[in-house]
Design an enzyme around this catalytic site. Structure first.
Site, PDB file in Angstrom:
ATOM      1  N   CYS A 187     -32.732 -15.593  20.547  1.00 30.00           N
ATOM      2  CA  CYS A 187     -31.410 -15.949  21.073  1.00 30.00           C
ATOM      3  C   CYS A 187     -31.041 -17.341  20.595  1.00 30.00           C
ATOM      4  O   CYS A 187     -31.899 -18.228  20.524  1.00 30.00           O
ATOM      5  CB  CYS A 187     -31.417 -15.903  22.604  1.00 30.00           C
ATOM      6  SG  CYS A 187     -29.793 -16.225  23.361  1.00 30.00           S
ATOM      7  N   GLU A 212     -38.032  -6.876  23.421  1.00 34.77           N
ATOM      8  CA  GLU A 212     -38.598  -6.288  24.637  1.00 34.77           C
ATOM      9  C   GLU A 212     -37.554  -5.457  25.376  1.00 34.77           C
ATOM     10  O   GLU A 212     -36.356  -5.755  25.319  1.00 34.77           O
ATOM     11  CB  GLU A 212     -39.106  -7.400  25.572  1.00 34.77           C
ATOM     12  CG  GLU A 212     -40.149  -8.303  24.940  1.00 34.77           C
ATOM     13  CD  GLU A 212     -40.416  -9.557  25.762  1.00 34.77           C
ATOM     14  OE1 GLU A 212     -40.001  -9.598  26.934  1.00 34.77           O
ATOM     15  OE2 GLU A 212     -41.027 -10.504  25.224  1.00 34.77           O
ATOM     16  N   CYS A 242     -30.671 -21.999  26.096  1.00 37.82           N
ATOM     17  CA  CYS A 242     -30.793 -22.369  27.509  1.00 37.82           C
ATOM     18  C   CYS A 242     -32.239 -22.799  27.774  1.00 37.82           C
ATOM     19  O   CYS A 242     -33.173 -22.029  27.512  1.00 37.82           O
ATOM     20  CB  CYS A 242     -30.409 -21.191  28.396  1.00 37.82           C
ATOM     21  SG  CYS A 242     -28.709 -20.612  28.142  1.00 37.82           S
ATOM     22  N   CYS A 244     -37.777 -12.190  30.005  1.00 37.64           N
ATOM     23  CA  CYS A 244     -37.653 -11.720  28.631  1.00 37.64           C
ATOM     24  C   CYS A 244     -38.009 -12.839  27.663  1.00 37.64           C
ATOM     25  O   CYS A 244     -37.560 -13.967  27.785  1.00 37.64           O
ATOM     26  CB  CYS A 244     -36.239 -11.214  28.369  1.00 37.64           C
ATOM     27  SG  CYS A 244     -36.018  -9.531  28.930  1.00 37.64           S
TER      28      CYS A 244
END
Length: 374
Positions: free
Chosen positions: A132, A112, A136, A367
């Protein structure tokens, strides 16, 4: 116009064994561009012509490249400017001045980018990885894991698309210029260091070798990969470093940002300080405000103390981020009163602090949300 939208383990490198994206002009060094021309049986100046179309005129359509020989035009442009990004969805908010695009890469991976026009600037937020690996728990992208690193050209092409949209008046406000780039989309930029630095160099190089943007208007974010932060300080490119800290104490940050178990708060902030000292560029501390998690007043005091330990010459700025909530997540946005008190505490101790202007909350602004939904 309506503001409604229109239409775990840590992994520091991408999974191996995947096919690479097609070779693109933005991936090539000067020597590689010359070699590419020879492969095509064309003189070297042909590549410079294509580069001028791409970087200076923001043009990717071979039909518009009328200075190329007609019989070879498609072949030349196709070899040097293969399509890297295919739009899947484009959503608009803020009266059209915020445009979020979901892209499909050559291998089906989804990423994105977000183009945001303000009265005094236009900023594009780009992705550097598909997914990713930082894990997190409050981040939509982190929940999906890492698919792969993006290439230099895949990163640059997001910027070219945004610059072209501005130049051609596709964003309300008339034709304008893209001025700022932030690496705050999907992925951890420092975990794809070589491609990210390559993309930054393409962005700052003057046309026809690059886009001619100011390095000072490019922000590279990281959750705290300390060796790469130190390496960035040696590159001679005065970009803004943004450290996604989110907690001033190791106990909480270990939970919110798992890489903290490898590089502590103290090590991470010290690396940020070293970057500021070496480059004379103020570092931005990103801090997502999460209700009853990291927004207590005493944590504001502790954050100020941690940052003030490295000097008071204004080396740092804290950017408080109202959390973009992910459906089904335990993490929610802080109360306005708690955020205001957090600001007051930081400023009382001399820390420059602002609250980020939130945009696109009605178009899955966090995101990874749009990609996950797709």
């Amino acid at each position: 116009m309506s503001d409604e939208p229109k239409t775990l383990p840590l992994v520091l490198s991408a999974p191996r064994g995947r096919a690479k994206p097609p070779r693109h002009l933005a991936d090539l060094s000067a020597e590689e561009r010359t070699a590419a021309a020879a492969e095509l049986g064309e003189p070297a100046f042909r590549v410079k012509q294509v580069a001028r179309h791409y970087f200076a005129r923001l043009e990717r359509d071979p039909a518009a490249m009328t200075d190329l020989p007609a019989k070879n035009r498609d072949a030349i442009a196709g070899a040097l400017l293969p399509q890297l990004l295919t739009p899947v969805r484009v959503l608009e908010a803020d009266r059209g001045t915020t445009r979020k695009t979901l892209w499909r890469l050559f291998d089906g991976a989804l990423v994105e980018s977000v183009l945001m026009r303000y009265p005094d600037r236009a900023t594009i937020c780009v992705s550097s990885q598909a997914g990713c690996g930082m894990a997190c728990p409050f981040c939509a992208t982190g929940q999906g894991g890492l698919q792969r690193n993006m290439s230099t050209a895949e990163i640059v092409d997001q910027v070219v698309d945004g610059a072209a949209a501005m130049a051609r008046g596709l964003v309300p406000g008339g034709p304008g210029r893209l001025s700022n780039v932030v690496f705050m989309g999907m992925g951890e930029p420092m975990a794809n260091y070589k491609a990210v630095i390559g993309a930054v160099r393409r962005m700052v190089a003057p046309a026809p070798d690059g886009l001619g943007l100011s390095a000072r208007n490019i922000t590279v974010s990281t959750v705290g990969l300390v060796p790469r932060m130190r390496q960035l300080a040696t590159e001679g490119i005065p970009v803004t470093l943004a450290l996604s800290l989110h907690a001033p104490d190791d106990e909480l940050r270990n939970e919110l940002v798992p890489i903290n178990t490898r590089f502590s708060v103290a090590e991470t902030v010290e690396a940020a300080w070293e970057y500021a000292k070496a480059t004379k560029r103020r570092v931005s501390i990103e801090y997502a405000m999460m209700r009853d998690i990291n927004d207590q007043a005493w944590r504001a005091d502790l954050l100020a103390d941690v940052l003030n330990a490295y000097g008071d010459w204004g080396w740092v700025h804290v950017n408080l981020i109202p959390l973009n909530e992910v459906p089904g997540s335990q993490f929610t946005r802080s109360r306005d009163g708690d955020t205001d008190e957090f600001v007051r505490r930081l400023q009382a101790k001399g820390i420059s602090t602002t609250i980020r202007d939130t945009r696109g909350s009605d178009i899955d602004a966090a995101c990874g949300q749009l990609a996950a939904a797709e």
